[in-house]
Design a protein around this motif. Structure first.
Motif, PDB file in Angstrom:
ATOM      1  N   SER A  50       0.826  -1.246  -0.036  1.00  0.00           N
ATOM      2  CA  SER A  50       0.071  -0.022  -0.130  1.00  0.00           C
ATOM      3  C   SER A  50       0.998   1.298  -0.037  1.00  0.00           C
ATOM      4  O   SER A  50       2.254   1.148   0.569  1.00  0.00           O
ATOM      5  CB  SER A  50      -0.997   0.045   1.386  1.00  0.00           C
ATOM      6  OG  SER A  50      -0.241   0.009   2.600  1.00  0.00           O
ATOM      7  N   ASN A  51       0.453   2.271  -0.808  1.00  0.00           N
ATOM      8  CA  ASN A  51       0.979   3.620  -0.745  1.00  0.00           C
ATOM      9  C   ASN A  51       2.293   3.396  -1.106  1.00  0.00           C
ATOM     10  O   ASN A  51       3.539   3.757  -0.754  1.00  0.00           O
ATOM     11  CB  ASN A  51       1.260   4.146   0.576  1.00  0.00           C
ATOM     12  CG  ASN A  51      -0.191   4.630   1.426  1.00  0.00           C
ATOM     13  OD1 ASN A  51      -1.008   4.678   0.870  1.00  0.00           O
ATOM     14  ND2 ASN A  51      -0.162   4.362   2.631  1.00  0.00           N
ATOM     15  N   ILE A  52       2.436   2.881  -2.622  1.00  0.00           N
ATOM     16  CA  ILE A  52       3.503   2.770  -3.613  1.00  0.00           C
ATOM     17  C   ILE A  52       3.598   3.691  -4.648  1.00  0.00           C
ATOM     18  O   ILE A  52       2.385   3.801  -5.318  1.00  0.00           O
ATOM     19  CB  ILE A  52       3.463   1.366  -3.753  1.00  0.00           C
ATOM     20  CG1 ILE A  52       3.339   0.112  -2.748  1.00  0.00           C
ATOM     21  CG2 ILE A  52       4.905   1.137  -4.673  1.00  0.00           C
ATOM     22  CD1 ILE A  52       4.510   0.483  -1.929  1.00  0.00           C
ATOM     23  N   LYS A  53       4.577   4.225  -4.966  1.00  0.00           N
ATOM     24  CA  LYS A  53       4.736   5.294  -5.886  1.00  0.00           C
ATOM     25  C   LYS A  53       5.815   4.864  -6.915  1.00  0.00           C
ATOM     26  O   LYS A  53       6.961   4.953  -6.248  1.00  0.00           O
ATOM     27  CB  LYS A  53       4.708   6.862  -5.526  1.00  0.00           C
ATOM     28  CG  LYS A  53       4.906   7.762  -6.628  1.00  0.00           C
ATOM     29  CD  LYS A  53       4.643   8.982  -6.193  1.00  0.00           C
ATOM     30  CE  LYS A  53       4.643  10.156  -7.651  1.00  0.00           C
ATOM     31  NZ  LYS A  53       4.771  11.624  -7.182  1.00  0.00           N
ATOM     32  N   ILE A  97      -1.864   2.761  -5.123  1.00  0.00           N
ATOM     33  CA  ILE A  97      -0.605   2.442  -5.877  1.00  0.00           C
ATOM     34  C   ILE A  97      -0.889   3.421  -7.042  1.00  0.00           C
ATOM     35  O   ILE A  97      -1.656   3.763  -7.701  1.00  0.00           O
ATOM     36  CB  ILE A  97      -0.581   1.178  -6.442  1.00  0.00           C
ATOM     37  CG1 ILE A  97      -0.831   0.003  -5.549  1.00  0.00           C
ATOM     38  CG2 ILE A  97       0.688   0.753  -7.085  1.00  0.00           C
ATOM     39  CD1 ILE A  97       0.160   0.068  -4.483  1.00  0.00           C
ATOM     40  N   VAL A  98       0.339   4.195  -7.376  1.00  0.00           N
ATOM     41  CA  VAL A  98       0.604   5.321  -8.047  1.00  0.00           C
ATOM     42  C   VAL A  98       1.710   5.047  -9.253  1.00  0.00           C
ATOM     43  O   VAL A  98       2.877   4.794  -8.857  1.00  0.00           O
ATOM     44  CB  VAL A  98       0.963   6.669  -7.783  1.00  0.00           C
ATOM     45  CG1 VAL A  98       0.777   7.634  -8.746  1.00  0.00           C
ATOM     46  CG2 VAL A  98      -0.497   6.918  -6.877  1.00  0.00           C
ATOM     47  N   ASN A 129      -8.005   1.735  -5.780  1.00  0.00           N
ATOM     48  CA  ASN A 129      -7.110   2.914  -5.981  1.00  0.00           C
ATOM     49  C   ASN A 129      -5.922   2.834  -6.609  1.00  0.00           C
ATOM     50  O   ASN A 129      -4.814   3.182  -5.999  1.00  0.00           O
ATOM     51  CB  ASN A 129      -7.100   3.746  -4.601  1.00  0.00           C
ATOM     52  CG  ASN A 129      -6.720   5.177  -4.822  1.00  0.00           C
ATOM     53  OD1 ASN A 129      -7.093   5.868  -5.821  1.00  0.00           O
ATOM     54  ND2 ASN A 129      -5.967   5.960  -3.918  1.00  0.00           N
ATOM     55  N   ILE A 130      -5.790   2.176  -7.987  1.00  0.00           N
ATOM     56  CA  ILE A 130      -4.797   2.023  -8.587  1.00  0.00           C
ATOM     57  C   ILE A 130      -4.575   3.303  -9.677  1.00  0.00           C
ATOM     58  O   ILE A 130      -5.561   3.119 -10.421  1.00  0.00           O
ATOM     59  CB  ILE A 130      -4.599   0.762  -9.283  1.00  0.00           C
ATOM     60  CG1 ILE A 130      -4.879  -0.447  -8.361  1.00  0.00           C
ATOM     61  CG2 ILE A 130      -3.481   0.501 -10.060  1.00  0.00           C
ATOM     62  CD1 ILE A 130      -4.117  -0.424  -7.072  1.00  0.00           C
ATOM     63  N   GLN A 131      -3.708   4.022  -9.456  1.00  0.00           N
ATOM     64  CA  GLN A 131      -3.764   5.140 -10.522  1.00  0.00           C
ATOM     65  C   GLN A 131      -2.488   5.438 -11.384  1.00  0.00           C
ATOM     66  O   GLN A 131      -1.551   4.824 -11.055  1.00  0.00           O
ATOM     67  CB  GLN A 131      -3.624   6.532  -9.627  1.00  0.00           C
ATOM     68  CG  GLN A 131      -5.006   6.685  -8.725  1.00  0.00           C
ATOM     69  CD  GLN A 131      -4.496   8.258  -8.001  1.00  0.00           C
ATOM     70  OE1 GLN A 131      -4.447   9.160  -8.717  1.00  0.00           O
ATOM     71  NE2 GLN A 131      -4.968   8.317  -6.794  1.00  0.00           N
ATOM     72  N   VAL A 132      -2.790   5.678 -12.509  1.00  0.00           N
ATOM     73  CA  VAL A 132      -1.959   5.630 -13.732  1.00  0.00           C
ATOM     74  C   VAL A 132      -1.966   6.935 -14.297  1.00  0.00           C
ATOM     75  O   VAL A 132      -2.863   7.390 -14.776  1.00  0.00           O
ATOM     76  CB  VAL A 132      -2.103   4.627 -14.841  1.00  0.00           C
ATOM     77  CG1 VAL A 132      -1.006   4.429 -15.894  1.00  0.00           C
ATOM     78  CG2 VAL A 132      -2.090   3.129 -14.340  1.00  0.00           C
TER      79      VAL A 132
END
Length: 556
Positions: free
Chosen positions: A476-479, A502-503, A526-529
């Motif tokens: 979690s909370n990975i960029k 994840i971003v 909440n997986i953002q690209v």
């Protein structure tokens, strides 16, 4: 004889001010790098020859060398000189204010007579244990050093078991014919019956109440020592020498403070069991720079005790700067764990190269360890020919070689959530930047625990050529920003399982990719690209049945 004052002027500075790494976003959230106090010695020199030492490779110099060290310390310290020659010896015990200095053509060679090494109360893989006395040791010392450009050889082949799978047929045949014994499966060679007997005890040598060293005499040969063990020492310098062929770990500073390792060559054969380069355990204020490692297990490793004993000790390894090092063969180039129960924090790794290490950056732990690893800052890492993962976080470590042998099958991890306790380990707040990899089995791998995700990790400006791409499991909370991943396997580029927040920003991938993302797990969300061209791929995403399409959000 007096050693040149010019040589020692460089180590009479008193304080070694470690550079501040400014202008780098990786270090923006970090406290200041450590300031490591260094050593200072009188120039008075005692040559071991003056105590009767003979450098003929036959005479046993244990008494002569230890007498020279003791005399120097009693006189206020100085230099104990190992001159040209082949110096056969038993265990050497260091003393405060002494610099053991080896000439370029000096070899300090430790005897294979196991009777010279007493069984002593020691520490093995983070737990109190009975072990054979280390070839070089020091306890509760201040202001000590080993310097020069000679060779320290632990004669480790006399102690180590060897797996058949790690040798050629002819090497195995020659080893078996040399003596020793082979186990019932004919797959592992042991140097003696005592060594084989010890292998049958899963906790061989671990201290239990009411036992003494005599209770372990029947497995003594199995209780291999680390070559150099320093315990609870302050102001330590290891510089210039070659340290090689250890029975187990090469270098093991434990509970030390103000430790400098500089320009060392550290070697073990690649088949050497537990043949780590350096294991920094529960130490504070450490500098490792300009060293080269080529070993049988992890190269540069951070530890802090194992399970309950490590948690009770409660001493993290902290304030460490590792820079300008090269690691050749090793299970991991830079490693934290798996014995990290006391925690690790405030660690910088900069400008290092890993060439053929099984894994590049390796962070490993398991349930039962406990401990928190945090505030880790890594920048400017080069890798080539990595048989495993370039970057790996794994909370299911089970003490096996990271790269399976031919034909070896490993069971898939069974993920189940259990309550969080003091035995639950944590990895958090890692910042990794500027990593370049040519050749790996997998690019980036995260595998956390359901009850304790790997969290708060930033990886930025990374280019990796690998067979497989990126796995993110229980994290979690990975960029991941400015990542270029060229993976030979085109589907998927990124596998996500039970991961949140994840971003991906400016992710680039091979043009032949047929699937960019596959997503699994009911807890994925909440997986953002962001700023990523997804038009080149045949299929952007594949989702497990029941997952909402809103889990993956693609933004321009």
């Amino acid at each position: 004889m007096r050693t040149s004052r010019n040589y020692f002027s460089s180590i009479k500075k008193g304080i070694l001010a470690v550079i501040v790494l400014s202008g780098s976003s990786v270090f923006a959230q970090a406290p200041q790098p450590p300031v490591v106090q260094t050593v200072s010695f009188r120039s008075d020199t005692i040559n071991i020859v003056n105590h009767g030492a003979k450098g003929d490779g036959h005479f046993l110099n244990t008494t002569a060398i230890n007498k020279a060290i003791e005399q120097s310390s009693l006189q206020g310290g100085g230099v104990v000189l190992i001159p040209s020659g082949l110096w056969l010896t038993g265990p050497i015990i260091l003393k405060s204010n002494v610099n053991l200095h080896l000439k370029r053509d000096a070899i300090l060679f430790f005897t294979d007579d196991f009777d010279q090494y007493k069984l002593i109360a020691a520490n093995w893989e983070g737990q109190p244990a009975w072990r054979n006395q280390s070839p070089i040791s020091g306890t509760d010392l201040t202001n000590i050093a080993i310097t020069g450009s000679g060779v320290i050889d632990g004669n480790g082949d006399a102690w180590r078991m060897v797996k058949k799978s790690k040798l050629t047929d002819s090497q195995w045949k020659n080893l078996v014919n040399s003596g020793g014994v082979v186990d019932k499966s004919s797959q592992i060679w042991y140097p003696s019956e005592k060594s084989l007997a010890g292998s049958k005890d899963k906790k061989a040598g671990v201290m239990t109440a009411g036992t003494s060293s005599s209770d372990y005499e029947h497995i003594k040969d199995f209780l291999r020592p680390n070559l150099l063990v320093l315990t609870n020492c302050k102001k330590v310098l290891l510089e210039g020498v070659t340290i090689q062929n250890s029975p187990a770990w090469n270098l093991h500073p434990l509970l030390c403070e103000d430790l400098t390792l500089r320009r060392l060559l550290v070697r073990n054969p690649w088949y050497g069991q537990n043949g780590d380069g350096v294991d920094i355990e529960s130490c504070k204020n450490v500098l490792i720079e300009d060293c080269t490692f080529d070993v049988g297990d992890d190269g540069i490793c951070i530890k802090s005790g194992r399970d309950k004993s490590g948690r009770e000790r409660g001493k993290p390894t902290e304030n460490v700067l590792i820079r300008n090092n090269v690691v050749y063969h090793a299970h991991g180039g830079f490693v934290i764990g798996s014995e990290m129960s006391g925690g690790a924090k405030n660690i910088w790794v900069q400008d290092c190269s890993f060439i053929g290490t099984d894994i590049g950056l390796r962070f490993k732990t398991k349930r039962g360890r406990g401990g928190t690893v945090e505030n880790i800052f890594i920048e400017n890492i080069n890798m080539i020919d990595i048989p495993g993962e370039a970057i790996l976080f794994d909370m299911y470590y089970e003490a096996v070689d990271p790269v399976p042998m031919a034909g070896e099958k490993r069971e898939k991890v069974k993920a189940e959530k259990i309550p969080v306790t003091e035995e639950t380990p944590q990895f958090k707040n890692f910042h990794i930047k500027n990593v370049f990899v040519n050749g790996a089995e997998k690019g980036i791998f995260f595998r956390g625990l359901p009850e304790m995700n790997i969290q708060d990790i930033t990886i930025e400006n990374v280019t990796i050529q690998a067979k497989k791409g990126i796995d993110i499991i229980e994290a979690s909370n990975i960029k991941l920003k400015d990542i270029i991943i060229f993976s030979k396997e085109t589907a998927p580029v990124v596998h996500i399982e039970n991961a949140q927040n994840i971003v991906f920003e400016n992710l680039k991938y091979q043009e032949e990719a047929s699937l960019l993302f596959d997503l699994y797990g009911e807890n994925s969300k909440n997986i953002q690209v962001i700023k990523t061209d997804v038009n080149k791929v045949k299929t952007i995403s594949k989702m497990e049945s029941g997952l909402s399409k809103s889990v993956l959000k693609i933004k321009k």
